[in-house]
Design a protein around this motif. Structure first.
Motif, PDB file in Angstrom:
ATOM      1  N   ASN A 278       0.814  -1.220   0.000  1.00 48.21           N
ATOM      2  CA  ASN A 278       0.000   0.000   0.000  1.00 48.21           C
ATOM      3  C   ASN A 278       0.849   1.272   0.000  1.00 48.21           C
ATOM      4  O   ASN A 278       0.725   2.124   0.882  1.00 48.21           O
ATOM      5  CB  ASN A 278      -0.956   0.016   1.193  1.00 48.21           C
ATOM      6  N   VAL A 279       1.691   1.406  -0.975  1.00 52.30           N
ATOM      7  CA  VAL A 279       2.548   2.576  -1.090  1.00 52.30           C
ATOM      8  C   VAL A 279       1.812   3.662  -1.868  1.00 52.30           C
ATOM      9  O   VAL A 279       1.291   3.409  -2.950  1.00 52.30           O
ATOM     10  CB  VAL A 279       3.865   2.228  -1.812  1.00 52.30           C
ATOM     11  N   ASP A 280       1.766   4.863  -1.313  1.00 53.51           N
ATOM     12  CA  ASP A 280       1.239   6.021  -2.031  1.00 53.51           C
ATOM     13  C   ASP A 280       2.405   6.598  -2.839  1.00 53.51           C
ATOM     14  O   ASP A 280       3.282   7.274  -2.296  1.00 53.51           O
ATOM     15  CB  ASP A 280       0.684   7.053  -1.051  1.00 53.51           C
ATOM     16  N   ILE A 281       2.435   6.296  -4.117  1.00 51.10           N
ATOM     17  CA  ILE A 281       3.584   6.639  -4.950  1.00 51.10           C
ATOM     18  C   ILE A 281       3.785   8.152  -5.042  1.00 51.10           C
ATOM     19  O   ILE A 281       4.920   8.632  -5.011  1.00 51.10           O
ATOM     20  CB  ILE A 281       3.446   6.005  -6.349  1.00 51.10           C
ATOM     21  N   VAL A 282       2.722   8.903  -5.125  1.00 51.55           N
ATOM     22  CA  VAL A 282       2.848  10.362  -5.212  1.00 51.55           C
ATOM     23  C   VAL A 282       3.488  10.909  -3.937  1.00 51.55           C
ATOM     24  O   VAL A 282       4.405  11.737  -3.996  1.00 51.55           O
ATOM     25  CB  VAL A 282       1.487  11.022  -5.492  1.00 51.55           C
ATOM     26  N   GLU A 283       3.049  10.440  -2.776  1.00 51.98           N
ATOM     27  CA  GLU A 283       3.641  10.889  -1.511  1.00 51.98           C
ATOM     28  C   GLU A 283       5.096  10.429  -1.395  1.00 51.98           C
ATOM     29  O   GLU A 283       5.948  11.156  -0.894  1.00 51.98           O
ATOM     30  CB  GLU A 283       2.833  10.387  -0.314  1.00 51.98           C
ATOM     31  N   LEU A 284       5.373   9.229  -1.873  1.00 49.53           N
ATOM     32  CA  LEU A 284       6.737   8.725  -1.865  1.00 49.53           C
ATOM     33  C   LEU A 284       7.644   9.628  -2.706  1.00 49.53           C
ATOM     34  O   LEU A 284       8.733  10.005  -2.281  1.00 49.53           O
ATOM     35  CB  LEU A 284       6.772   7.288  -2.403  1.00 49.53           C
ATOM     36  N   LEU A 285       7.180  10.006  -3.887  1.00 48.33           N
ATOM     37  CA  LEU A 285       7.964  10.889  -4.747  1.00 48.33           C
ATOM     38  C   LEU A 285       8.153  12.265  -4.125  1.00 48.33           C
ATOM     39  O   LEU A 285       9.228  12.858  -4.227  1.00 48.33           O
ATOM     40  CB  LEU A 285       7.315  11.016  -6.117  1.00 48.33           C
ATOM     41  N   LYS A 286       7.107  12.785  -3.482  1.00 47.25           N
ATOM     42  CA  LYS A 286       7.232  14.085  -2.811  1.00 47.25           C
ATOM     43  C   LYS A 286       8.298  14.027  -1.715  1.00 47.25           C
ATOM     44  O   LYS A 286       9.018  14.990  -1.490  1.00 47.25           O
ATOM     45  CB  LYS A 286       5.889  14.514  -2.217  1.00 47.25           C
ATOM     46  N   HIS A 287       8.379  12.890  -1.033  1.00 45.06           N
ATOM     47  CA  HIS A 287       9.349  12.727   0.046  1.00 45.06           C
ATOM     48  C   HIS A 287      10.771  12.537  -0.496  1.00 45.06           C
ATOM     49  O   HIS A 287      11.722  13.111   0.041  1.00 45.06           O
ATOM     50  CB  HIS A 287       8.950  11.529   0.907  1.00 45.06           C
ATOM     51  N   LEU A 288      10.937  11.733  -1.544  1.00 42.64           N
ATOM     52  CA  LEU A 288      12.272  11.397  -2.049  1.00 42.64           C
ATOM     53  C   LEU A 288      12.858  12.448  -2.985  1.00 42.64           C
ATOM     54  O   LEU A 288      14.078  12.616  -3.032  1.00 42.64           O
ATOM     55  CB  LEU A 288      12.233  10.061  -2.787  1.00 42.64           C
ATOM     56  N   ASN A 289      12.028  13.137  -3.732  1.00 41.42           N
ATOM     57  CA  ASN A 289      12.518  14.049  -4.761  1.00 41.42           C
ATOM     58  C   ASN A 289      13.511  15.096  -4.243  1.00 41.42           C
ATOM     59  O   ASN A 289      14.580  15.252  -4.824  1.00 41.42           O
ATOM     60  CB  ASN A 289      11.353  14.717  -5.480  1.00 41.42           C
ATOM     61  N   PRO A 290      13.227  15.814  -3.150  1.00 40.75           N
ATOM     62  CA  PRO A 290      14.194  16.825  -2.694  1.00 40.75           C
ATOM     63  C   PRO A 290      15.536  16.227  -2.271  1.00 40.75           C
ATOM     64  O   PRO A 290      16.573  16.858  -2.427  1.00 40.75           O
ATOM     65  CB  PRO A 290      13.513  17.471  -1.484  1.00 40.75           C
ATOM     66  N   LYS A 291      15.519  15.001  -1.758  1.00 41.19           N
ATOM     67  CA  LYS A 291      16.749  14.364  -1.302  1.00 41.19           C
ATOM     68  C   LYS A 291      17.605  13.871  -2.464  1.00 41.19           C
ATOM     69  O   LYS A 291      18.824  13.829  -2.362  1.00 41.19           O
ATOM     70  CB  LYS A 291      16.405  13.196  -0.385  1.00 41.19           C
ATOM     71  N   ILE A 292      16.963  13.482  -3.548  1.00 38.98           N
ATOM     72  CA  ILE A 292      17.691  12.871  -4.662  1.00 38.98           C
ATOM     73  C   ILE A 292      17.938  13.857  -5.801  1.00 38.98           C
ATOM     74  O   ILE A 292      19.013  13.868  -6.392  1.00 38.98           O
ATOM     75  CB  ILE A 292      16.926  11.639  -5.182  1.00 38.98           C
ATOM     76  N   MET A 293      16.983  14.698  -6.084  1.00 39.31           N
ATOM     77  CA  MET A 293      17.101  15.591  -7.237  1.00 39.31           C
ATOM     78  C   MET A 293      17.835  16.887  -6.920  1.00 39.31           C
ATOM     79  O   MET A 293      18.095  17.690  -7.801  1.00 39.31           O
ATOM     80  CB  MET A 293      15.720  15.888  -7.819  1.00 39.31           C
TER      81      MET A 293
END
Length: 80
Positions: free
Chosen positions: A16-31
């Motif tokens: 049950n991963v919310d992909i949009v929330e996951l991307l919001k969380h990871l994007n600043p750290k990786i991009m």
């Protein structure tokens, strides 16, 4: 690790991963400063459904290992 590889590992190791929330969380750290545009979902174009994706994804990582090994074996004396 590329963003796509990290997303793939999280999605396939969790429920049950919310992909949009996951991307919001990871994007600043990786991009590193490149913002995730509101209303977009980069995971929707992620090529995990293509035939042979697994081999392509992990062979890319192995190619980096082999390249580093070749570089060190060729230039090790110059690096020291």
């Amino acid at each position: 690790m590329p963003l796509s590889g990290l997303i793939d590992q999280i999605i396939h190791s969790s429920e049950n991963v919310d992909i949009v929330e996951l991307l919001k969380h990871l994007n600043p750290k990786i991009m590193l400063g490149i913002p995730l545009l509101d209303g977009t979902n980069p995971a929707s174009c992620f090529p995990r459904f293509t035939i042979g994706y697994e081999a392509t994804c992990y062979s890319y990582l192995w190619s980096e290992v082999f390249a580093a090994d070749i570089f060190v074996s060729k230039f090790q004396d110059d690096l020291l």
